[in-house]
Write a protein that holds these residues in place. Sequence first.
Motif: not given
Length: 290
Positions: A111-113, A175-179
């Motif tokens: 959701g929020p992530f 967290i999406p975007g971290v990789s």
Amino acid sequence: MSWFESFVLGLVQGLTEFLPISSSAHLRLTAAFAGWQDPGAAFTAITQIGTEAAVIIYFRKDIGRIISAWARSLFNRELRHDHDAQMGWLVIVGSIPIGVLGITLKDAIEGPFRDLRLIATTLIVMGVVLGIADRLAARDETGGRHRAAKQRKSLTDLSVKDGLLYGICQAMALIPGVSRSGATISGGLLMGYTRESAARYSFLLAIPAVLASGVFELKDAGEGHVSWGPTLFATLIAFVVGYAVIAWFMKFISHKSFMPFVIYRILLGITLFALVAAGTLTPHAGETTG
């Protein structure tokens, strides 16, 4: 989800999983930019099984050696000092953080992530971290006018403490975007490991975590707008493309800097912030409602 969408998303997954630019963020952004529904965390986790299958095949000799030595060390005390046997335990130790947090934060991950503003932030912040880590590695490798080159650590120097720190870095990729690769490689470089060692352990460490996540999400596959057929098709595409990317990436990092990826992450994050601020994209653009 159409077959065309599954092909594109499988291609994106295969291209971005092993590069330090975040595959989960790119799957989310591809759907948002194209005006498609967010494929969701279950689709992402299952297609990652395809890319991890590519890892298993590419590193099959290393993996086979590690599993064999680890299994034999359970019954033979003398083998517990063998590097491959220790690597087996270190992969297990390093997988604990993401396993615990993955279950604990499941609702937030789905959701929020997935908010585009959070993704933009992590793209930029982790891009800066990767840039700093890469710069420190380059300084050690080349030395300078007033300092000698410094020997960096290899996987034979990996300790339980370092393995656990690698695992904590990997857990940040929830967290999406971290990789996943970006976080673990950055962590490895900051701990003093060579680029090749940091990348190799990053790929090996991802195997149990990604496979477990994919299997865990199987129960949610086929729900909502994403059916089984397109999901499996995307997974196959991700496997084929992912294998080619691994082969290229391992050669690339042996003599090249991570700076192109750093610049790309920062520019993409800034662009995403600008699009959200301008109202071109909403923070929850394309989000699926189930």
